[in-house]
Design an enzyme around this catalytic site. Sequence first.
Site, PDB file in Angstrom:
ATOM      1  CB  CYS A 116     -44.967   5.111   0.442  1.00 32.88           C
ATOM      2  SG  CYS A 116     -44.730   3.774  -0.712  1.00 32.88           S
ATOM      3  CG  HIS A 256     -45.901   8.464  -1.759  1.00 33.88           C
ATOM      4  ND1 HIS A 256     -44.588   8.226  -2.082  1.00 33.88           N
ATOM      5  CD2 HIS A 256     -46.562   7.282  -1.949  1.00 33.88           C
ATOM      6  CE1 HIS A 256     -44.460   6.951  -2.429  1.00 33.88           C
ATOM      7  NE2 HIS A 256     -45.630   6.369  -2.371  1.00 33.88           N
ATOM      8  CG  ASN A 286     -44.038   4.369  -5.114  1.00 35.76           C
ATOM      9  OD1 ASN A 286     -43.224   4.938  -4.387  1.00 35.76           O
ATOM     10  ND2 ASN A 286     -45.086   3.718  -4.633  1.00 35.76           N
TER      11      ASN A 286
HETATM   12  O1  UT7 Z   1     -46.886   3.604  -2.518  1.00 31.65           O
HETATM   13  C1  UT7 Z   1     -47.274   2.440  -1.845  1.00 31.65           C
HETATM   14  C2  UT7 Z   1     -48.727   2.367  -1.827  1.00 31.65           C
HETATM   15  N1  UT7 Z   1     -49.198   1.830  -3.067  1.00 31.65           N
HETATM   16  C3  UT7 Z   1     -50.125   2.474  -3.767  1.00 31.65           C
HETATM   17  O2  UT7 Z   1     -50.516   3.567  -3.426  1.00 31.65           O
HETATM   18  C4  UT7 Z   1     -50.676   1.755  -4.968  1.00 31.65           C
HETATM   19  C5  UT7 Z   1     -52.173   1.782  -4.926  1.00 31.65           C
HETATM   20  N2  UT7 Z   1     -52.780   1.030  -6.009  1.00 31.65           N
HETATM   21  C6  UT7 Z   1     -52.740   1.459  -7.289  1.00 31.65           C
HETATM   22  O3  UT7 Z   1     -52.148   2.465  -7.606  1.00 31.65           O
HETATM   23  C7  UT7 Z   1     -53.546   0.701  -8.307  1.00 31.65           C
HETATM   24  O4  UT7 Z   1     -54.405  -0.205  -7.650  1.00 31.65           O
HETATM   25  C8  UT7 Z   1     -52.687  -0.096  -9.324  1.00 31.65           C
HETATM   26  C9  UT7 Z   1     -51.960   0.882 -10.232  1.00 31.65           C
HETATM   27  C10 UT7 Z   1     -51.685  -0.989  -8.601  1.00 31.65           C
HETATM   28  C11 UT7 Z   1     -53.596  -0.952 -10.212  1.00 31.65           C
HETATM   29  O5  UT7 Z   1     -54.581  -0.144 -10.845  1.00 31.65           O
HETATM   30  P1  UT7 Z   1     -56.122  -0.527 -10.762  1.00 31.65           P
HETATM   31  O6  UT7 Z   1     -56.830   0.502 -11.500  1.00 31.65           O
HETATM   32  O7  UT7 Z   1     -56.479  -0.726  -9.315  1.00 31.65           O
HETATM   33  O8  UT7 Z   1     -56.153  -1.880 -11.568  1.00 31.65           O
HETATM   34  P2  UT7 Z   1     -56.696  -3.308 -11.093  1.00 31.65           P
HETATM   35  O9  UT7 Z   1     -55.739  -3.936 -10.155  1.00 31.65           O
HETATM   36  O10 UT7 Z   1     -58.120  -3.157 -10.664  1.00 31.65           O
HETATM   37  O11 UT7 Z   1     -56.675  -4.082 -12.463  1.00 31.65           O
HETATM   38  C12 UT7 Z   1     -57.556  -3.739 -13.539  1.00 31.65           C
HETATM   39  C13 UT7 Z   1     -57.256  -4.658 -14.703  1.00 31.65           C
HETATM   40  C14 UT7 Z   1     -57.200  -6.131 -14.329  1.00 31.65           C
HETATM   41  O12 UT7 Z   1     -57.710  -6.886 -15.416  1.00 31.65           O
HETATM   42  P3  UT7 Z   1     -59.189  -7.472 -15.353  1.00 31.65           P
HETATM   43  O13 UT7 Z   1     -59.227  -8.359 -14.156  1.00 31.65           O
HETATM   44  O14 UT7 Z   1     -60.097  -6.287 -15.258  1.00 31.65           O
HETATM   45  O15 UT7 Z   1     -59.298  -8.203 -16.674  1.00 31.65           O
HETATM   46  C15 UT7 Z   1     -55.713  -6.392 -14.223  1.00 31.65           C
HETATM   47  O16 UT7 Z   1     -55.375  -7.735 -14.465  1.00 31.65           O
HETATM   48  O17 UT7 Z   1     -55.979  -4.330 -15.254  1.00 31.65           O
HETATM   49  C16 UT7 Z   1     -55.173  -5.516 -15.308  1.00 31.65           C
HETATM   50  N3  UT7 Z   1     -53.796  -5.126 -15.113  1.00 31.65           N
HETATM   51  C17 UT7 Z   1     -52.995  -4.724 -16.117  1.00 31.65           C
HETATM   52  N4  UT7 Z   1     -53.203  -4.590 -17.435  1.00 31.65           N
HETATM   53  C18 UT7 Z   1     -52.197  -4.141 -18.182  1.00 31.65           C
HETATM   54  C19 UT7 Z   1     -53.089  -5.063 -13.935  1.00 31.65           C
HETATM   55  N5  UT7 Z   1     -51.852  -4.622 -14.178  1.00 31.65           N
HETATM   56  C20 UT7 Z   1     -51.765  -4.415 -15.514  1.00 31.65           C
HETATM   57  C21 UT7 Z   1     -50.742  -3.936 -16.362  1.00 31.65           C
HETATM   58  N6  UT7 Z   1     -50.998  -3.826 -17.676  1.00 31.65           N
HETATM   59  N7  UT7 Z   1     -49.532  -3.591 -15.889  1.00 31.65           N
END
Ligand code: UT7
Length: 341
Positions: A116, A256, A286
């Site tokens: 990225c 980004h 992204n």
């Molecule tokens: O550009 C390259 C570098 N990458 C980044 O900068 C990405 C950085 N990370 C992020 O942007 C975020 O961590 C994500 C968007 C990938 C995820 O968001 P988050 O707020 O960190 O969510 P999480 O992984 O903590 O998940 C929260 C909940 C989980 O459920 P439980 O365990 O709380 O029941 C996940 O299973 O959301 C669930 N979840 C979803 N629910 C609906 C994860 N993905 C999804 C989804 N739809 N697509």
Amino acid sequence: MEKIRAAITGIHAWVPEYRLDNHELSRMVDTSDEWIMQRVGIRERRILKGEGLGTSDMGEMAVRGLLEKTHTDPLEIDLLICATITPDMLFPATANIISDKAGLKNAFSFDLGAACSGFLFALQTATSYVETGRYRKVIVVGADKMSSITDYSDRTTCPLFGDAAAAVLLEPTTEEVGVMDHILRTDGSGRKYLHMKAGGSVKPASHETVEAKEHFIYQEGQSVFKFAVVNMADVAVEIMQKNNLRSEDISWLVPHQANLRIIEATGRRMGIPNEKIMINIENYGNTTAATIPLVLWEYENRLRKGDVIILAAFGGGFTWGSIYLKWAYDPLSPSSEEGKN
Ligand code: UT7
């Protein structure tokens, strides 16, 4: 002798037509428009469809458009650098293929992989060539067909990514515009949080790796999020301090586009209001090495010569950095509007 700086003298982008929106995604995996908009800020992403089409095809379109718009003969280009992590193939370099397809017969070219942060790393590399005085027309393309490495059965990654290419032309100037300063960083220990498990020399492709879905992006989202928020903001603030820039001196922050929450947190740390942040994550997701030039291209008509711009990125590697530049040209010909949607 006057210092030679590298100035962006043109920008162009190309995105595929197909729009994969959150509603279609929610029929593929257990997700919703509401979750994706709240947690990431993406509504749709472009997907390159069609047999035999890859990153170089998008890069070619961006480069052709750039040459046309800037009235540049392809034979005048000295160097083309393509930032990508989704090359057409492991070798030869996608940059070589783009150069061939776009008729850059006098250029040498190479790929640069910094995920990225790829566009920033490539822009700074190109800048160094221009500053020597030996290279007068250099193209930097950020291009990624992220759909080729995205697992559309994994809801934690498939909403995040899209396909696009965008290119800038760099030329020497002795005016006080162009790339002014940069801070670039890597920390390879971050590889455990974001990588592709197979297909490289450690684990070449095999039936087993395909079955285990190891040719797709692997990301531990929360960990990457924490590093991204801290490091992207830190490096942007650091370049401001290094150059005695106050928040009010900055015309635009160009971040980004990985997550709207990361973008807004970076703006807050820098004291930059949302209306001075270039944002288009909602429409493209992204696109890895393409995000920064793609959003710059969309805002091109709002830029003025001398505008103070901070580019900032964080991504796989880990890689991160910021570039301080002063925009080098004023309003644009009507043709620069073509293709924007
Ligand atoms: O550009 C390259 C570098 N990458 C980044 O900068 C990405 C950085 N990370 C992020 O942007 C975020 O961590 C994500 C968007 C990938 C995820 O968001 P988050 O707020 O960190 O969510 P999480 O992984 O903590 O998940 C929260 C909940 C989980 O459920 P439980 O365990 O709380 O029941 C996940 O299973 O959301 C669930 N979840 C979803 N629910 C609906 C994860 N993905 C999804 C989804 N739809 N697509």
